[in-house]
Design a protein around this motif. Structure first.
Motif, PDB file in Angstrom:
ATOM      1  N   TRP A  94       0.511  -1.182   0.145  1.00 44.57           N
ATOM      2  CA  TRP A  94       0.031  -0.011  -0.107  1.00 44.57           C
ATOM      3  C   TRP A  94       1.314   1.111  -0.222  1.00 44.57           C
ATOM      4  O   TRP A  94       1.104   2.212  -0.774  1.00 44.57           O
ATOM      5  N   ILE A  97       2.390   1.860  -3.872  1.00 44.25           N
ATOM      6  CA  ILE A  97       1.008   1.871  -4.183  1.00 44.25           C
ATOM      7  C   ILE A  97       1.313   3.807  -4.068  1.00 44.25           C
ATOM      8  O   ILE A  97       1.158   4.410  -5.729  1.00 44.25           O
ATOM      9  N   ARG A 101       2.105   6.793  -6.768  1.00 46.39           N
ATOM     10  CA  ARG A 101       1.297   7.749  -7.750  1.00 46.39           C
ATOM     11  C   ARG A 101       1.424   9.420  -7.334  1.00 46.39           C
ATOM     12  O   ARG A 101       0.900  10.383  -7.310  1.00 46.39           O
ATOM     13  N   CYS A 115      -5.040   7.407  -4.034  1.00 47.64           N
ATOM     14  CA  CYS A 115      -5.853   5.998  -3.863  1.00 47.64           C
ATOM     15  C   CYS A 115      -5.971   6.087  -2.968  1.00 47.64           C
ATOM     16  O   CYS A 115      -7.072   5.295  -2.405  1.00 47.64           O
ATOM     17  N   CYS A 147      -8.473   4.393  -8.401  1.00 48.64           N
ATOM     18  CA  CYS A 147      -7.195   3.378  -7.899  1.00 48.64           C
ATOM     19  C   CYS A 147      -7.193   2.015  -8.096  1.00 48.64           C
ATOM     20  O   CYS A 147      -7.830   1.419  -7.165  1.00 48.64           O
ATOM     21  N   GLU A 149      -5.586  -0.534  -9.316  1.00 47.34           N
ATOM     22  CA  GLU A 149      -4.201  -0.874  -8.157  1.00 47.34           C
ATOM     23  C   GLU A 149      -4.783  -1.175  -7.547  1.00 47.34           C
ATOM     24  O   GLU A 149      -4.648  -2.576  -6.608  1.00 47.34           O
ATOM     25  N   ILE A 152      -7.206  -3.865  -7.338  1.00 49.07           N
ATOM     26  CA  ILE A 152      -6.588  -5.544  -6.981  1.00 49.07           C
ATOM     27  C   ILE A 152      -5.953  -5.534  -5.326  1.00 49.07           C
ATOM     28  O   ILE A 152      -6.080  -6.960  -5.971  1.00 49.07           O
ATOM     29  N   LEU A 153      -4.953  -5.003  -5.392  1.00 49.20           N
ATOM     30  CA  LEU A 153      -4.579  -4.549  -4.192  1.00 49.20           C
ATOM     31  C   LEU A 153      -5.586  -4.832  -3.140  1.00 49.20           C
ATOM     32  O   LEU A 153      -4.928  -6.383  -2.333  1.00 49.20           O
TER      33      LEU A 153
END
Length: 300
Positions: A94, A97, A101, A115, A147, A149, A152-153
């Protein structure tokens, strides 16, 4: 030299003592050396396997049973270590990411949609992961729809967390509910006795249940472990012989509500039939008693 007589009931014991420094005194009796047991009193077998080939890979192929069989201190260590590593890894994802970003530099910008809101360093990313994993609920920190991604995480985190919880918590639950601890309240007599009963020479010992809960379908078996040599010259270091404790008559099926005396008749079929009293004291053998049953409270 002087002699002293001590009276014990109707028996007399003569004790010789020396009145001076010179003289002969009886040496103290030698202590009997404790032999190494094949099976301890707590049921643990003193057996170590070696030179099997690929032993580690075989244990890892059945990882769940391996963890259940480990000692409590290693179980707790693996439990804490696995959760700690998983939490730090997911919190790092986390944070990564947010770093890629550029959310860390714009966390306090009200015009920017990050995000994860209010994540501006690693501790805040770690706290966001804990809130997600522990299903505490979102308040100050929450994921946004800008966000992909992160979504998905989030799915990966939910699946991985469910697998880790099911594996480790299931392992701990099974270890706590193992029926081995039920054996702590099953008492066996310290010594076995050989005497006449019903006109037959009999090996006897007692077993009792301390708890009020019953042992359902309790059955007892006895194994005699001793070395022997076959007529062909083969040496068997741990040959197992069955001791009949009532298999033919059904006496091995126990109703264990009060202490019971288990009997093995020394007849022509018994392995002890050819042993005398003196040879039995010097012979090296071990009797293993196996009590099987269903625990009434847990069904195990």
């Amino acid at each position: 030299m002087s002699a002293l007589r001590k009276k014990f009931g109707d028996d007399y014991q003569v004790v010789t003592t020396s009145s001076s420094g010179s003289g002969f005194s009886q040496p103290p009796p030698e202590k009997k050396r404790k032999r190494q047991r094949f099976v301890d009193k707590n049921g643990r077998c003193n057996v170590q396997h070696g030179n099997l080939g690929g032993e580690t890979s075989r244990y890892l192929s059945d990882l769940f049973t391996t963890l259940v069989d480990l000692k409590w201190r290693w179980n707790l260590f693996i439990f804490i270590l696995t959760y700690t590593v998983a939490w730090l890894f997911m919190a790092s994802m986390w944070w990564l990411i947010a770093y890629m970003r550029g959310d860390l530099n714009k966390a306090h910008n009200d015009q920017y949609t990050p995000c994860v809101a209010n994540v501006y360093n690693f501790p805040s990313a770690f706290l966001f992961f804990i809130e997600t994993e522990a299903t505490i609920g979102y308040g100050y920190r929450y994921i946004t729809d800008k966000c992909p991604e992160g979504i998905i995480l989030f799915l990966f985190q939910s699946i991985l967390g469910s697998i880790v919880d099911a594996f480790l918590i299931g392992c701990m639950f099974i270890k706590m509910s193992q029926p081995k601890k039920r054996a702590e309240t099953l008492m066996f007599s310290e010594h076995a006795a050989i005497s006449m009963r019903d006109g037959k020479l009999t090996l006897m010992f007692r077993v009792g249940n301390l708890r009020n809960s019953h042992m359902v379908s309790a059955q007892i078996r006895c194994k005699l472990l001793k070395s022997r040599q076959t007529p062909e010259g083969e040496f068997l270091p741990l040959d197992q012989l069955e001791l009949d404790v009532g298999f033919s008559t059904g006496a091995d099926q126990l109703f264990l509500v009060s202490p019971l005396t288990i009997c093995h008749v020394i007849d022509t079929k018994s392995p002890f039939y050819d042993l005398s009293q003196r040879s039995m004291q010097t012979e090296q053998f071990e009797i293993v008693v196996i009590l099987e049953g269903i625990v009434e409270t847990t069904g195990e």
